[in-house]
Design a protein around this motif. Sequence first.
Motif, short mmCIF file in Angstrom:
data_model
loop_
_atom_site.label_atom_id
_atom_site.label_comp_id
_atom_site.label_asym_id
_atom_site.label_seq_id
_atom_site.Cartn_x
_atom_site.Cartn_y
_atom_site.Cartn_z
N ASP A 286 4.02 12.85 -7.16
CA ASP A 286 4.36 11.68 -6.34
C ASP A 286 3.34 10.57 -6.56
OD1 ASP A 286 6.61 12.43 -5.00
OD2 ASP A 286 5.77 11.96 -3.02
N GLU A 287 3.79 9.33 -6.40
CA GLU A 287 2.95 8.14 -6.61
C GLU A 287 1.57 8.23 -5.93
OE1 GLU A 287 3.96 5.59 -8.55
OE2 GLU A 287 2.03 4.61 -8.20
N LYS A 288 1.58 8.50 -4.65
CA LYS A 288 0.32 8.49 -3.88
C LYS A 288 -0.61 9.61 -4.32
CE LYS A 288 -0.53 5.20 -1.68
NZ LYS A 288 -1.79 4.47 -1.67
N GLU B 1 -2.28 8.88 -7.65
CA GLU B 1 -3.43 7.99 -7.51
C GLU B 1 -4.68 8.80 -7.16
OE1 GLU B 1 -2.78 4.71 -4.66
OE2 GLU B 1 -4.89 4.97 -4.19
N HIS C 51 1.97 7.22 -20.88
CA HIS C 51 2.66 5.95 -21.10
C HIS C 51 2.31 4.98 -19.97
CE1 HIS C 51 5.50 8.02 -18.33
NE2 HIS C 51 5.58 6.82 -17.82
N ASP C 52 1.50 5.46 -19.02
CA ASP C 52 1.20 4.65 -17.84
C ASP C 52 -0.11 3.90 -18.07
OD1 ASP C 52 0.43 3.64 -15.40
OD2 ASP C 52 1.05 5.41 -14.26
N PRO D 18 4.62 -9.49 -2.50
CA PRO D 18 3.35 -9.07 -1.91
C PRO D 18 2.86 -7.78 -2.57
CG PRO D 18 5.07 -9.34 -0.24
CD PRO D 18 5.74 -9.36 -1.58
N ALA D 19 1.57 -7.65 -2.73
CA ALA D 19 1.01 -6.42 -3.28
C ALA D 19 -0.25 -6.06 -2.50
CB ALA D 19 0.71 -6.58 -4.76
N GLY D 20 -0.15 -6.06 -1.18
CA GLY D 20 -1.30 -5.70 -0.38
C GLY D 20 -2.26 -6.85 -0.24
N ARG D 21 -3.43 -6.74 -0.89
CA ARG D 21 -4.46 -7.77 -0.69
C ARG D 21 -4.15 -9.05 -1.45
NH1 ARG D 21 -5.66 -3.93 -3.81
NH2 ARG D 21 -6.22 -4.37 -5.94
N PRO E 102 7.03 9.67 2.27
CA PRO E 102 6.84 10.73 1.28
C PRO E 102 8.11 11.55 1.09
CG PRO E 102 5.81 11.32 3.36
CD PRO E 102 6.32 9.92 3.52
N THR E 103 8.13 12.36 0.05
CA THR E 103 9.24 13.28 -0.19
C THR E 103 9.43 14.15 1.05
OG1 THR E 103 8.44 13.34 -2.45
CG2 THR E 103 10.11 14.96 -1.87
N TYR F 209 6.82 3.28 -16.29
CA TYR F 209 6.17 2.34 -15.39
C TYR F 209 6.47 0.87 -15.70
CZ TYR F 209 2.91 0.10 -12.46
OH TYR F 209 2.37 -0.72 -11.51
N ARG G 190 9.94 -0.09 -14.74
CA ARG G 190 10.06 -0.15 -13.29
C ARG G 190 9.64 -1.52 -12.80
NH1 ARG G 190 7.09 5.13 -11.51
NH2 ARG G 190 5.81 3.88 -10.15
N HIS H 170 9.57 6.45 -2.37
CA HIS H 170 8.23 6.93 -2.04
C HIS H 170 7.17 6.07 -2.73
CE1 HIS H 170 8.94 9.08 -5.90
NE2 HIS H 170 7.70 8.71 -6.10
N ASP H 171 7.64 5.05 -3.48
CA ASP H 171 6.74 4.26 -4.31
C ASP H 171 6.29 3.01 -3.54
OD1 ASP H 171 5.56 2.57 -6.09
OD2 ASP H 171 7.18 2.63 -7.56
N ASN H 172 5.08 3.04 -3.03
CA ASN H 172 4.62 1.95 -2.17
C ASN H 172 4.49 0.63 -2.91
OD1 ASN H 172 1.50 1.28 -2.62
ND2 ASN H 172 1.86 3.40 -3.15
N ILE H 173 4.22 0.68 -4.21
CA ILE H 173 4.03 -0.57 -4.95
C ILE H 173 5.35 -1.33 -5.06
CG2 ILE H 173 3.31 -1.59 -7.14
CD1 ILE H 173 1.51 0.91 -7.48
N MET I 207 6.43 -2.65 -1.56
CA MET I 207 5.70 -3.86 -1.16
C MET I 207 6.24 -5.08 -1.91
SD MET I 207 2.93 -3.29 0.84
CE MET I 207 1.24 -3.47 0.52
N ARG J 171 -2.24 5.45 4.79
CA ARG J 171 -2.31 6.27 3.58
C ARG J 171 -1.21 5.95 2.59
NH1 ARG J 171 -6.01 10.35 3.92
NH2 ARG J 171 -6.09 11.33 5.95
N ILE J 172 -0.04 5.60 3.10
CA ILE J 172 1.09 5.45 2.18
C ILE J 172 1.20 4.05 1.58
CG2 ILE J 172 2.94 4.87 3.83
CD1 ILE J 172 4.60 7.00 2.19
N ILE J 173 0.60 3.06 2.20
CA ILE J 173 0.68 1.71 1.62
C ILE J 173 -0.61 1.37 0.89
CG2 ILE J 173 2.35 0.67 3.19
CD1 ILE J 173 -0.27 -0.43 4.61
N GLY J 174 -0.50 0.38 0.01
CA GLY J 174 -1.69 -0.11 -0.67
C GLY J 174 -2.03 0.70 -1.90
N ALA J 175 -2.39 0.02 -2.97
CA ALA J 175 -2.83 0.70 -4.18
C ALA J 175 -4.06 -0.02 -4.70
CB ALA J 175 -1.73 0.67 -5.24
N SER K 167 -5.45 3.23 -2.19
CA SER K 167 -5.31 3.47 -0.75
C SER K 167 -6.55 3.04 0.03
CB SER K 167 -5.13 4.97 -0.49
OG SER K 167 -3.98 5.43 -1.08
#
Lengths: 362, 365
Positions: free
Chosen positions: A165-167, A170, A192-193, A308-311, B35-36, B166, B169, B192-195, B198, B232-236, B238
């Motif tokens: 999963d994405e989170k 990270e 590829h990322d 928007p992308a957060g900050r 999340p899933t 990526y 996407r 589930h992809d916060n980016i 957003m 936790r789930i938003i922002g990249a 985190s």
Amino acid sequence: MSTVRLENLKKYYGTVKAIDGVNLNVESRSFVVLLGPSGCGKTTTLRCIAGLEVPTDGKIYFDDRDVTGLSPSERNVGMVFQFYALYPHMSVLENITFPLRACRVPPKTIEEKVKEVVQIFQLKDLLKYKASILPPGDQQRVALARAVVRDPGVLLLDEPLSALDEKFREKMRSELGKLQKRLGITTIYVTHDQREAMALGDVIVVMRDGLILQVGSPQELYEHPNSIFVGNFLGTPGMNFVECRYEKGSLVLKGTSYRLKLERQDLIAHLVPYEGREVIMGIRPEYVHVDGKLKDGGLSLEVVAIEPAGRYRLIDFLIGEKVFRVRTDWELSLVPGRRVGLQMREDRLCIFDKESGRAVVS
Amino acid sequence: MLELKNISKSFGDIVAVDDLSLRVEDGEFFVILGPTGAGKTTTLRIVMGLEKPDSGAVYYDGQEITHLSPPLRNFAFMFESHNLYPVLDVYDNLAFPLRSPLFRVPEEEVRKRVESIAAELHITHLLKRKVSHLSGGEQQRVALGRALIRKPRIYILDEPISSLDYKLREELQTEFKRIHEEYGITILSATHDNISAMAMASRIGIMERGRIIQVGTPREIYIDPVSVSVARIIGAPSMNFVECNLAEEKLFVEGDRDLPIPIASSTFRALKGRVGEQGKVLVGIWPESVLVSKEMNEGWLEAVVENVEYHGAERFVNLTLGEQSIKALLADEVNPQHGSEVFVNLSEEKLYFFSVDTGMRIYLK
């Protein structure tokens, strides 16, 4: 830790040239990322290094030792793949000790090694569980532990995080980066990322169509791409590309009346052969400044969309038909339809040849 | 306007959706982020009419549609696996919804609409190709075209792009956003992809264990998350979370070393009153708010550099603070090496406080 050297490595499948002459030096203890779109030859390269594929031509050296003809087990490499390939019926402990038992390492040594990796990967509470019942992230940690337990000279990783999963990815990415620095194992990593490549790599190798396009530190590649492909592939989002005509020290942006007068003498010198011709200007979204005030003779565009992308935010404009993206903070109040002034940082401009896509200056 | 009122749905013992209420305004791009296993897909399936809720009701423009069959709702769906017809060419795939006996669109009109949507999505050159011969990104565009073509009332997208490469996407996420704005359509999406959430959403609903726990614009949620799980789930990357103890009028980073974060005594007292006997509090701070320097300044804390992550436009450093890990955005002039010592500033006005027991935000004002 080993160094790795590839000399003119080729791998053909019938008429398909999966890799077509790859030369690469990997320094001891460094983290090297092979990056490219699917089908670029990155995985084939890694499999040749692992000994899982026999190259059609070329040589592979570990520390000046020719390993091209050696089997995987004779190369002392640790490997982890996208799907962890643990033994599902074995416990975590059995999985980790398996490579050591297979090599008939004395039990005393096994015990010491296991203690060490269990601590590094925080597996203490998981040891007795069957591998198959663990969540994906834990399985991947076990796979990594198994790969490093026998002190490999080189660690080979093929998209190890892409099934997560994405989170979680990270988080694992940060863990992996810290770990590699702590252990100091020479690591070759395929993905590829580009975000992973930038975050993890000391050196990134960008591949396309079985060839290496560019090699360098993340920063070198990001700031000085040698081609439109690399400039676009790296970065979130990629570089902006604008068609321009070069006229007497100025770039005239196609689809606008805006003339960007160049001050940089190195740019002007490189552009001499392009007088009166079209070139592609490249600039990253963060090197364009957005201004609420419009200036005479300056570039002004209408906001098309805001992401928007957060900050920070990404603002989309259109130059001709093409999207031009700018990264800004939240200071200025922006809405679609508002016209604003844009200034490009000349010290960050890249110029590309329109036909070949290669950098003229970057 | 789409409205869900007190929807619950269980499968055996498993509660998938738990008393969920939600409103999607006309023209909005609403993204459910979670999340899933949070219950996102079940929620979408209830909206579509593919699942019946155990209790609660679904309304569209004030009219109850809870028991209306899916085709009569005239909502368009797009799933992660896009269910195109592999044996048909792109033209026939796009035309398919229009040729349904429900709509009976004349062939001449079908041709016009197929051609116009294909031009819009830059797939005109693919019209004669079989879907099975297209790349993943091209297939996704065709699926999008098929959803757009019959002008439905709402578009429902379930993880529309998360299975793609990526770079692709990123491209499609911009395209969704553009189409949303150009057509003025209403979209309800889950991911589930916060980016991408957003980037695309007008508003986001954060979902966890069957419930929507916060709704707001991407910016609102970023600057004011109501709980640890939202943060936790938003922002990249985190938000950082640092476990701390309140003692001696100070806020100490938990661990065996003395690392006090300077806070005003009024803050100390307010926190003390809210966190109970043990005085434990979870402190959150965004990586861009953590300042890093090689020099010691008044009130700054000692930390050890693990590694530096390059993110293109910016660099982040992973640090060990006491025994805990934190991440900080690096200023251009700072260039720390693995194992070196630096100093960090966690400035009070940038801190978020959370309860260690409930994970909920502690608001002091």
